[in-house]
Motif scaffolding. Structure first.
Motif, mmCIF file in Angstrom:
data_model
loop_
_atom_site.group_PDB
_atom_site.id
_atom_site.type_symbol
_atom_site.label_atom_id
_atom_site.label_comp_id
_atom_site.label_asym_id
_atom_site.label_seq_id
_atom_site.Cartn_x
_atom_site.Cartn_y
_atom_site.Cartn_z
ATOM 1 N N ILE A 180 0.828 -1.213 0.000
ATOM 2 C CA ILE A 180 0.000 0.000 0.000
ATOM 3 C C ILE A 180 0.858 1.259 0.000
ATOM 4 N N GLY A 181 2.121 1.123 -0.443
ATOM 5 C CA GLY A 181 2.930 2.305 -0.712
ATOM 6 C C GLY A 181 3.750 2.846 0.430
ATOM 7 N N VAL A 182 3.945 2.068 1.509
ATOM 8 C CA VAL A 182 4.762 2.522 2.633
ATOM 9 C C VAL A 182 6.009 1.651 2.698
ATOM 10 N N ASN A 183 7.176 2.272 2.636
ATOM 11 C CA ASN A 183 8.422 1.511 2.656
ATOM 12 C C ASN A 183 8.718 1.036 4.069
ATOM 13 N N SER A 190 -0.864 11.967 5.239
ATOM 14 C CA SER A 190 -0.014 11.281 6.207
ATOM 15 C C SER A 190 1.322 10.867 5.576
ATOM 16 N N ILE A 191 1.766 9.630 5.840
ATOM 17 C CA ILE A 191 3.072 9.170 5.388
ATOM 18 C C ILE A 191 3.156 9.116 3.868
ATOM 19 N N TRP A 192 2.032 8.883 3.192
ATOM 20 C CA TRP A 192 2.039 8.830 1.734
ATOM 21 C C TRP A 192 2.360 10.208 1.136
ATOM 22 N N LYS A 193 1.896 11.259 1.793
ATOM 23 C CA LYS A 193 2.196 12.618 1.330
ATOM 24 C C LYS A 193 3.660 12.949 1.548
ATOM 25 N N VAL A 194 4.209 12.495 2.677
ATOM 26 C CA VAL A 194 5.626 12.720 2.969
ATOM 27 C C VAL A 194 6.490 12.012 1.939
ATOM 28 N N LYS A 195 6.137 10.768 1.606
ATOM 29 C CA LYS A 195 6.919 10.015 0.624
ATOM 30 C C LYS A 195 6.869 10.682 -0.740
ATOM 31 N N LYS A 205 6.423 13.897 -1.358
ATOM 32 C CA LYS A 205 7.225 15.120 -1.297
ATOM 33 C C LYS A 205 8.717 14.792 -1.391
ATOM 34 N N ASP A 206 9.134 13.735 -0.701
ATOM 35 C CA ASP A 206 10.544 13.339 -0.749
ATOM 36 C C ASP A 206 10.953 12.955 -2.171
ATOM 37 N N GLN A 207 10.077 12.234 -2.864
ATOM 38 C CA GLN A 207 10.395 11.833 -4.230
ATOM 39 C C GLN A 207 10.427 13.028 -5.169
ATOM 40 N N LEU A 208 9.517 13.984 -4.971
ATOM 41 C CA LEU A 208 9.525 15.186 -5.807
ATOM 42 C C LEU A 208 10.785 16.005 -5.571
ATOM 43 N N ASP A 209 11.204 16.124 -4.310
ATOM 44 C CA ASP A 209 12.428 16.855 -3.991
ATOM 45 C C ASP A 209 13.638 16.168 -4.604
ATOM 46 N N GLU A 210 13.654 14.838 -4.526
ATOM 47 C CA GLU A 210 14.774 14.087 -5.099
ATOM 48 C C GLU A 210 14.810 14.238 -6.614
ATOM 49 N N SER A 211 13.626 14.196 -7.255
ATOM 50 C CA SER A 211 13.556 14.358 -8.705
ATOM 51 C C SER A 211 14.002 15.758 -9.118
#
Length: 327
Positions: free
Chosen positions: A215-218, A272-277, A279-285
């Motif tokens: 469900i998308g949480v590492n 929640s955590i899905w939004k954080v993930k 954002k992290d991926q967008l920042d990394e990209s």
């Protein structure tokens, strides 16, 4: 309720599968139901009810009754379109005193995912595996207490052995006065269950981690029993997004359709955590794009520098240089 009944009741959430499985299913659904955040959603459509319909049934319909919008559960039917998809929504709602069949053109079909499966196939799968691992862990923990088995040859010796073990349990020291106790009581050592406990705990962590990743949480689980580097923890990142991105896309689609059809201003995004993930991926990209731009600029500057510095080959081939070489 007596303490014994409290223990027996709580034990049922592990050993009684008919009690434990629904409880685990609700626990996992309760976790996943916070995946999305809606803004400007009408008060007549609570988020928890909308998401419960979507995740458990796979779809629902948003319809207008009077001046209010409602999320309604039901089934799909009617004649098929050219892609063999149903064209009508069939419902019955006692509270609204309404039932019937509505064309999908007159309501908004809300999909949880492209195939309208919902999350219950995933939740039921991992809830079942968690149930089995919980039972195995409890059984192994109980058996781990049996490092030594005691056997007695007669009732009198058994009573003496029971009294001796009770004294040891209560922290008291007992003196054995009869040699018959040693002759009649035998102690049998059992195999250590430490390795089994470790393996079951690893399996329980693996099952829970697999559900979270589905469900998308590492939630990395190390089965190698050694140091885990950054590359190892990031191996599963690429496989986390497809399902949750599909779910977000389907929600964005039906939200846009609701806004167009009923004049609302609803929006949806990860929570929640899905939004954080995300954002992290967008920042990394974004950082990768900046790095690529910097590399291109540096390459362009190097090429420009080479063009400004002419080679010495033309000077070597000039007429003056040729005459000097002949002389």
């Amino acid at each position: 309720m007596s303490k014994r009944r409290v223990y027996d009741s709580s034990k049922n959430y592990i050993v009684d599968k008919d009690v434990a499985l629904p409880a685990l299913t609700d626990e996992l659904l309760n976790f996943a139901i916070n995946m999305f955040e809606y803004k400007n959603l009408p008060e007549t459509i609570p988020v928890k009810n909308l998401e419960k319909y979507l995740m458990t049934l796979g779809f629902c319909s948003v319809m207008k009754f009077g001046n209010d919008l409602y999320a309604i559960d039901g089934t799909l039917g009617g004649s098929e379109n050219v892609y063999h998809e149903p064209t009508e929504f069939v419902y019955a709602n006692q509270a609204l005193n309404s039932s019937g069949s509505v064309s999908l053109d007159d309501c908004v079909l809300c999909r949880n995912d492209a195939l309208m499966q919902g999350l219950m196939p995933i939740i039921n799968k991992y809830a079942n595996l968690m149930l089995e691992s919980n039972i195995s862990l409890r059984t192994t923990l109980i058996l781990s207490r049996m490092n030594v088995c005691v056997s007695a040859s007669d009732d009198r010796t058994k009573a003496s052995a029971d009294k001796y073990l009770q004294g040891i349990e209560s922290g008291q020291l007992y003196t054995i006065a009869e040699s018959a106790f040693f002759d009649g009581v035998k102690f049998h050592t059992t195999a250590s269950s430490t390795n089994f406990i470790t393996q079951i705990i690893e399996m329980a962590q693996y099952v829970k981690g697999s559900f979270l990743q589905a469900i998308g949480v590492n939630s990395p689980h190390n089965m190698k029993r050694q140091y885990v580097n950054v590359e190892d923890t990031g191996l599963a990142e690429d496989g986390l997004r497809p399902l949750v991105d599909n779910m977000l896309f389907c929600r964005q689609q039906f939200v846009d359709e609701i806004n167009k059809k009923f004049g609302t201003d609803i929006s949806v995004d990860f929570n929640s955590i899905w939004k954080v993930k995300e954002k992290d991926q967008l920042d990394e990209s974004s950082q990768l794009d900046k790095d690529d731009d910097n590399e291109l600029k540096n390459e362009g500057q190097e090429v420009g520098t080479e063009e400004k510095n002419p080679s010495e080959t033309p000077e070597e081939l000039s007429p003056e240089n040729n005459e000097e070489e002949k002389a």
